[in-house]
Scaffold this active site. Structure first.
Site, PDB file in Angstrom:
ATOM      1  N   ASP A 188       0.828  -1.210   0.000  1.00  0.00           N
ATOM      2  CA  ASP A 188       0.000   0.000   0.000  1.00  0.00           C
ATOM      3  C   ASP A 188       0.865   1.265   0.000  1.00  0.00           C
ATOM      4  O   ASP A 188       2.002   1.239   0.456  1.00  0.00           O
ATOM      5  CB  ASP A 188      -0.910  -0.027   1.241  1.00  0.00           C
ATOM      6  CG  ASP A 188      -2.114   0.888   1.082  1.00  0.00           C
ATOM      7  OD1 ASP A 188      -2.340   1.407  -0.025  1.00  0.00           O
ATOM      8  OD2 ASP A 188      -2.819   1.102   2.080  1.00  0.00           O
ATOM      9  N   HIS A 214       3.184   3.633  -8.712  1.00  0.00           N
ATOM     10  CA  HIS A 214       3.068   2.200  -9.019  1.00  0.00           C
ATOM     11  C   HIS A 214       4.346   1.704  -9.690  1.00  0.00           C
ATOM     12  O   HIS A 214       4.798   0.598  -9.421  1.00  0.00           O
ATOM     13  CB  HIS A 214       1.854   1.946  -9.919  1.00  0.00           C
ATOM     14  CG  HIS A 214       0.542   2.317  -9.271  1.00  0.00           C
ATOM     15  ND1 HIS A 214       0.234   1.926  -7.986  1.00  0.00           N
ATOM     16  CD2 HIS A 214      -0.521   3.040  -9.712  1.00  0.00           C
ATOM     17  CE1 HIS A 214      -0.973   2.399  -7.668  1.00  0.00           C
ATOM     18  NE2 HIS A 214      -1.444   3.079  -8.692  1.00  0.00           N
ATOM     19  N   LEU A 269      11.595 -20.249  -5.352  1.00  0.00           N
ATOM     20  CA  LEU A 269      10.572 -19.389  -4.728  1.00  0.00           C
ATOM     21  C   LEU A 269       9.342 -19.372  -5.626  1.00  0.00           C
ATOM     22  O   LEU A 269       9.471 -19.339  -6.853  1.00  0.00           O
ATOM     23  CB  LEU A 269      11.141 -17.956  -4.606  1.00  0.00           C
ATOM     24  CG  LEU A 269      10.163 -16.823  -4.268  1.00  0.00           C
ATOM     25  CD1 LEU A 269       9.675 -16.951  -2.824  1.00  0.00           C
ATOM     26  CD2 LEU A 269      10.836 -15.450  -4.455  1.00  0.00           C
TER      27      LEU A 269
HETATM   28  C1  FPP Z   1      -1.629   0.289  -3.451  1.00  0.00           C
HETATM   29  O1  FPP Z   1      -1.233   1.646  -3.470  1.00  0.00           O
HETATM   30  C2  FPP Z   1      -1.071  -0.422  -4.568  1.00  0.00           C
HETATM   31  C3  FPP Z   1      -1.777  -0.899  -5.623  1.00  0.00           C
HETATM   32  C4  FPP Z   1      -3.227  -0.709  -5.782  1.00  0.00           C
HETATM   33  C5  FPP Z   1      -1.117  -1.609  -6.720  1.00  0.00           C
HETATM   34  C6  FPP Z   1       0.098  -2.391  -6.392  1.00  0.00           C
HETATM   35  C7  FPP Z   1       0.894  -2.452  -7.596  1.00  0.00           C
HETATM   36  C8  FPP Z   1       2.217  -2.376  -7.673  1.00  0.00           C
HETATM   37  C9  FPP Z   1       3.137  -2.323  -6.526  1.00  0.00           C
HETATM   38  C10 FPP Z   1       2.768  -2.300  -9.032  1.00  0.00           C
HETATM   39  C11 FPP Z   1       3.818  -3.274  -9.312  1.00  0.00           C
HETATM   40  C12 FPP Z   1       3.455  -4.649  -9.117  1.00  0.00           C
HETATM   41  C13 FPP Z   1       3.166  -5.499 -10.101  1.00  0.00           C
HETATM   42  C14 FPP Z   1       2.985  -6.912  -9.744  1.00  0.00           C
HETATM   43  C15 FPP Z   1       3.035  -5.069 -11.503  1.00  0.00           C
HETATM   44  P1  FPP Z   1      -2.361   2.743  -3.544  1.00  0.00           P
HETATM   45  O2  FPP Z   1      -2.478   3.175  -4.963  1.00  0.00           O
HETATM   46  O3  FPP Z   1      -3.612   2.230  -2.922  1.00  0.00           O
HETATM   47  O4  FPP Z   1      -1.732   3.877  -2.690  1.00  0.00           O
HETATM   48  P2  FPP Z   1      -2.513   4.944  -1.810  1.00  0.00           P
HETATM   49  O5  FPP Z   1      -3.240   4.191  -0.740  1.00  0.00           O
HETATM   50  O6  FPP Z   1      -1.411   5.794  -1.287  1.00  0.00           O
HETATM   51  O7  FPP Z   1      -3.432   5.686  -2.744  1.00  0.00           O
END
Ligand code: FPP
Length: 238
Positions: free
Chosen positions: A18, A35, A129
């Site tokens: 997150d 991201h 893994l």
């Molecule tokens: C949460 O941050 C994260 C996500 C919704 C996406 C997770 C994706 C990645 C880490 C990208 C790379 C991974 C892969 C497997 C391609 P948020 O957007 O909810 O953050 P916020 O709570 O600060 O808005």
């Protein structure tokens, strides 16, 4: 500080990645930059697991609820996933990493599904893994789907209601082939499960850090493993 003894290394680590959006917004960058930076933390988490001997790593990459985000952000995430899979194919083969998914992946765009199928197939016999991407995943949806499959077996006369045991549920979840996570890491400080592995995390140890996922690098992952090694797991016993 010495290496933790190998029996204190969790077999399975699950991560709620997150804070990508907040990381980007704090820097005046578009959310997709967060991201993208988060994808680099994924690479470091994989390396940490390989070095420490963690056998399963589940990453919450896209939740059922994430479909409610603006279309622009969903598209950026799907594009990033596709790019990630294109580069990971080679890297995972080299590092002996096997890829799997959980979630309603049939809802993903065809371009992602075909890349996923390719990497899953190419890495299927790797043994160091297993990286499990939770994609279009929600625990309540998973339990609903499992219940439906069990009910179908009953309707076909393959199962009696009184034959349903805990293991029957386990065998019908998306995670049937994996052990339960021992350790849950959640970044960016939120104290909730967000519909992630509700059944499977029953006895997991939790670690929550204020750091946003793009700032959570290998040294942070290793520090979290060190904290896990000092926890006493009693599974309801004294
Ligand atoms: C949460 O941050 C994260 C996500 C919704 C996406 C997770 C994706 C990645 C880490 C990208 C790379 C991974 C892969 C497997 C391609 P948020 O957007 O909810 O953050 P916020 O709570 O600060 O808005």
């Amino acid at each position: 500080m010495g290496e933790a003894p190998s029996n204190s290394i969790p077999r399975h680590v699950a991560v709620i990645m997150d804070g990508n959006g907040r990381w980007a917004e704090a820097r005046g960058l578009p959310r997709k930059a967060g991201h993208r930076a988060g994808a680099e933390s994924v690479r470091e988490a994989v390396d940490a697991c390989l070095e420490k001997g963690v056998k399963f790593l589940t990453l919450y990459a896209f939740s059922s609820e994430n479909w409610n985000r603006p279309e622009k952000e969903i598209n950026a995430l799907m594009k990033l996933l596709e790019q990630f899979l294109r580069t990971k194919g080679k890297e995972f083969r080299k590092k002996n990493v096997r890829l799997r998914t959980i979630g309603r992946t049939h809802l993903l765009p065809e371009s992602c599904r075909s890349e996923l199928a390719k990497v899953i197939n190419d890495t299927s016999s790797n043994t160091a893994l297993t990286v499990i991407l939770a994609l279009s995943y929600g625990s309540r949806e998973e339990i609903t789907d499992a219940t439906r499959r069990i009910a179908e077996k009953i309707a076909r006369g393959e199962l009696e209601p009184d034959q349903i045991e805990k293991d029957t549920i386990v065998e019908h979840l998306d995670t049937a082939e994996f052990p339960d996570p021992d350790f849950l890491i959640r970044t960016s400080g939120e104290l909730r499960l967000s519909n992630f592995l509700l059944w499977q995390l029953s006895y997991a140890e939790f670690f929550i850090t204020e750091k946003n996922w793009p700032d959570f690098r290998k040294s942070d992952f290793n520090a979290a493993l060190e904290i896990y090694s000092r926890r006493q797991r009693r599974f309801g016993r004294v």
